[in-house]
Design a protein around this motif. Structure first.
Motif, PDB file in Angstrom:
ATOM      1  N   UNK A  14       0.838  -1.211   0.000  1.00 13.43           N
ATOM      2  CA  UNK A  14       0.000   0.000   0.000  1.00 13.43           C
ATOM      3  C   UNK A  14       0.870   1.257   0.000  1.00 13.43           C
ATOM      4  N   UNK A  15       1.929   1.254   0.794  1.00  9.07           N
ATOM      5  CA  UNK A  15       2.828   2.416   0.829  1.00  9.07           C
ATOM      6  C   UNK A  15       3.510   2.593  -0.528  1.00  9.07           C
ATOM      7  N   UNK A  16       3.976   1.500  -1.128  1.00  8.55           N
ATOM      8  CA  UNK A  16       4.614   1.579  -2.442  1.00  8.55           C
ATOM      9  C   UNK A  16       3.613   2.067  -3.490  1.00  8.55           C
ATOM     10  N   UNK A  17       2.376   1.625  -3.418  1.00  4.29           N
ATOM     11  CA  UNK A  17       1.338   2.060  -4.355  1.00  4.29           C
ATOM     12  C   UNK A  17       1.091   3.558  -4.218  1.00  4.29           C
ATOM     13  N   UNK A  18       1.053   4.047  -2.993  1.00  5.63           N
ATOM     14  CA  UNK A  18       0.835   5.483  -2.768  1.00  5.63           C
ATOM     15  C   UNK A  18       2.039   6.314  -3.232  1.00  5.63           C
ATOM     16  N   UNK A  19       3.250   5.816  -3.009  1.00  4.60           N
ATOM     17  CA  UNK A  19       4.452   6.574  -3.342  1.00  4.60           C
ATOM     18  C   UNK A  19       4.716   6.566  -4.851  1.00  4.60           C
ATOM     19  N   UNK A  20       4.654   5.394  -5.486  1.00  7.79           N
ATOM     20  CA  UNK A  20       5.045   5.271  -6.888  1.00  7.79           C
ATOM     21  C   UNK A  20       3.878   5.341  -7.867  1.00  7.79           C
ATOM     22  N   UNK A  21       2.683   5.045  -7.430  1.00 12.98           N
ATOM     23  CA  UNK A  21       1.524   5.087  -8.310  1.00 12.98           C
ATOM     24  C   UNK A  21       1.284   3.749  -8.984  1.00 12.98           C
ATOM     25  N   UNK A  24       3.593   2.840 -12.297  1.00 15.71           N
ATOM     26  CA  UNK A  24       5.019   2.573 -12.098  1.00 15.71           C
ATOM     27  C   UNK A  24       5.280   1.307 -11.275  1.00 15.71           C
ATOM     28  N   UNK A  25       4.310   0.874 -10.488  1.00 17.17           N
ATOM     29  CA  UNK A  25       4.499  -0.247  -9.561  1.00 17.17           C
ATOM     30  C   UNK A  25       4.849  -1.570 -10.268  1.00 17.17           C
ATOM     31  N   UNK A  26       4.154  -1.971 -11.352  1.00 17.06           N
ATOM     32  CA  UNK A  26       4.548  -3.232 -12.016  1.00 17.06           C
ATOM     33  C   UNK A  26       5.968  -3.190 -12.571  1.00 17.06           C
ATOM     34  N   UNK A  27       6.360  -2.032 -13.087  1.00 17.33           N
ATOM     35  CA  UNK A  27       7.717  -1.881 -13.613  1.00 17.33           C
ATOM     36  C   UNK A  27       8.749  -2.030 -12.494  1.00 17.33           C
TER      37      UNK A  27
END
Length: 88
Positions: A14-21, A24-27
């Motif tokens: 969840x934090x990574x999703x909020x930070x990177x969007x 960009x997350x799958x990449x």
């Protein structure tokens, strides 16, 4: 594996999703996976190289003979001390 359970992984996601969007997350996940695979491959190569070096080093060392297998020398006469020699 690392002491991280499912709740911790969800929070990290969840934090990574909020930070990177979401775009960009799958990449980032693919890059992280490739990096971990490369690290694992390199560490396995290093481990194999070290074990091969240790094996070669062990083969090169002569094995010491146990004391019981060593030939026994005949006892020799002790060298004369200064008191036994004639003065003159």
């Amino acid at each position: 594996m690392f002491g991280i359970g499912m709740p911790e992984l969800i929070v990290i996601f969840i934090v990574a999703l909020l930070v990177f969007g979401p775009k960009k997350l799958p990449e980032l996940g693919r890059a992280l996976g490739r990096g971990l695979a490369e690290f694992k491959r390199a560490s396995e190569e290093i481990k194999a190289g070290l074990s091969a070096d240790l094996r070669l080093e062990e083969e090169e060392k002569p094995s010491p003979q146990p004391p019981a297998a060593a030939p026994k020398a005949a006892p020799s006469e002790p060298a004369p001390s200064k008191g036994d020699q004639p003065h003159g």
